[in-house]
Scaffold this active site. Structure first.
Site, PDB file in Angstrom:
ATOM      1  N   ASP A   1       0.858  -1.181   0.000  1.00 38.55           N
ATOM      2  CA  ASP A   1       0.000   0.000   0.000  1.00 38.55           C
ATOM      3  C   ASP A   1       0.898   1.235   0.000  1.00 38.55           C
ATOM      4  O   ASP A   1       1.581   1.526   0.981  1.00 38.55           O
ATOM      5  CB  ASP A   1      -0.903  -0.012   1.237  1.00 38.55           C
ATOM      6  CG  ASP A   1      -1.870   1.158   1.272  1.00 38.55           C
ATOM      7  OD1 ASP A   1      -1.738   2.077   0.445  1.00 38.55           O
ATOM      8  OD2 ASP A   1      -2.767   1.157   2.137  1.00 38.55           O
TER       9      ASP A   1
ATOM     10  N   CYS B   1      -4.612  10.844 -14.801  1.00 38.61           N
ATOM     11  CA  CYS B   1      -5.402  11.022 -16.031  1.00 38.61           C
ATOM     12  C   CYS B   1      -6.678  11.807 -15.719  1.00 38.61           C
ATOM     13  O   CYS B   1      -7.798  11.381 -16.009  1.00 38.61           O
ATOM     14  CB  CYS B   1      -5.719   9.678 -16.682  1.00 38.61           C
ATOM     15  SG  CYS B   1      -6.530   8.493 -15.590  1.00 38.61           S
TER      16      CYS B   1
END
Length: 454
Positions: free
Chosen positions: A308, A379
């Protein structure tokens, strides 16, 4: 009326129902699950995907048109709403199909829904819409309708240039490839694919990029060239990232948020398969797909790491020459191909994602050696996930200086960017990062910024 079209539309309604019911978060999950079924392998995939994507992309406008004749629109069963959305989309965009055929097919399908109780309503509504197609087309020619919160934010950034963005988002997504230069060049790949009746045109930059002019995703994945690892299907904007990081053979590169390996495999190409890439992601399923892609493409320098990234990884401290942080985001730059992001996001989700991005970025800075370079990319082009993350990072990690990424772009790309009023604002404010908007290159929207460690 052809029975196969009726069957296709019934299939599309099943997919749309699953999507709007929230059974899947992404539209492509809904239609890919359906298409993978052996029973559906003969389906007209291209038409199915085009219609599903078009309905969701324009659903705000389609719903507004339907409400004109149906004041109690929200009270209609979901399957009837989707039937009307689909038929309205066809009336507006499928000019080659006679309007009467579209209406009659929808009425026929409605008879199988709720014992035909809505067939008269469907018939009357669609005939009214069919009589005013020209009026509604003028509205839709303005492009995709954005949610109010996103429209306001992008209008503040872009002004009149927003018109070009929303028109661009309404277009079908362009399919881009990246030649695996460890095995083949772009020109040679284009020649090989042409023998399979797939037309792909090499682009000037990046030099390994191709735009598909004829052929679809599923056809490409079935080719021997794909199985042999000669190319990766990757958006053009995404292909810019590895070049801007400037990885060199023999270096140690850490990618945070590697996913299934689009940018990872590109980095390996630019490094000539020499050095080491530590590819980090907490989703083990994505790392499994990464491993398959790495093997398929003949890449030997990638080491997957399941962690993580919002927590520090002490053993990686100051080990990397370069770091790429490809953070999870709202995806608001990908509306062309992922229209569901219009409805899956709001300002609350943006704030939540921004916190994750900040944690990943601050942790990743510790992995850089002195003199090393780090790139952050998402993005999306929302303030919360881009410049506000950058501002927070620079306040909390002071030992880095921002890199002017424009110098790494060829003149042809820079010239295209300079035509944008938004680009001029970034240059005047000495922001140094790059915003790629969808109308620049018919690609996804992308934000990229880089720092060098002092």
């Amino acid at each position: 009326m052809k029975q196969e079209f009726i069957v296709l539309k019934r299939d599309i309604l099943k997919i749309l129902d699953a999507f709007y019911q929230g059974k899947v978060q992404r539209l492509d999950q809904a239609y890919n699950l359906y298409l993978k079924s052996s029973r559906n392998r003969g389906t007209d995939k291209e038409n199915l995907i085009r219609l599903c994507r078009g309905v969701v992309k324009h659903s705000l406008q389609l719903d507004s048109i339907c409400r004109t004749f149906l004041p109690k629109w929200e009270k209609l069963p979901l399957s009837i709403q989707n039937l009307l959305r689909l038929a309205t989309f066809q009336l507006l965009f499928n000019v080659s199909t006679p309007k009467g055929v579209v209406v009659n097919e929808a009425v026929e399908i409605s008879k199988g829904l709720y014992a035909g109780n809505f067939s008269a309503l469907v018939n009357a509504t669609l005939r009214n819409i069919a009589g005013q197609v020209d009026q509604y087309l003028k509205i839709l020619e303005g492009g995709v309708e954005l949610p109010p919160w996103l429209h306001e934010q992008w209008m503040n950034k872009l002004g009149k240039e927003l018109e070009n963005v929303v028109k661009s988002l309404a277009l079908p997504p362009v399919l881009f490839l990246r030649a695996n230069t460890l095995k083949v060049g772009a020109d040679q790949l284009a020649h090989l694919l042409s023998k399979r009746d797939i037309e792909a045109e090499p682009l000037l930059f990046p030099p390994e990029a191709l735009a598909v002019k004829k052929g679809d995703y599923h056809e490409l994945c079935k080719t021997q060239e794909y199985r042999n690892g000669m190319f990766y299907i990757q958006d053009l904007s995404s292909q810019l990232v590895a070049h801007l990081l400037q990885p060199q053979p023999g270096e140690v590169v850490i990618e945070v948020g590697c996913g299934s390996g689009g940018k990872t495999t590109h980095l390996a190409q630019l490094m000539q398969n020499q050095g080491e890439i530590i590819a980090i992601d907490k989703q083990k399923e994505l790392l499994k797909q990464l491993f398959k892609n790495v093997q398929r493409m003949g890449i030997e320098i990638v080491k997957p790491l399941s962690r993580d990234a919002t927590s520090p990884i002490p053993e990686l401290k100051e080990t990397a020459d370069r770091v790429l942080v490809d953070a999870p985001c709202s995806g608001c730059g990908t509306i062309r191909k992922n229209p569901e992001v219009l409805f899956r996001n709001n300002q609350q989700t943006l704030r939540r994602l921004a916190e994750v991005q900040k944690q990943m970025l601050c942790n990743a800075a510790n992995y850089l050696k002195k003199g090393g370079t780090m790139v952050y990319c998402v993005c999306t082009l929302t303030d919360e996930e881009t410049w506000e993350v950058v501002e927070f990072f620079e306040k909390n990690v002071p030992n880095l200086e921002k890199v002017n990424l424009e110098i790494y772009l060829p003149e042809g790309i820079r010239k295209r960017l300079r035509n944008s009023e938004r680009w001029k604002v970034l240059v005047e404010n000495k922001q140094k990062g790059i915003e790629i908007w969808p109308h620049y290159f018919s690609s996804d929207g992308l934000f990229i910024v880089a720092w060098r460690k002092r």
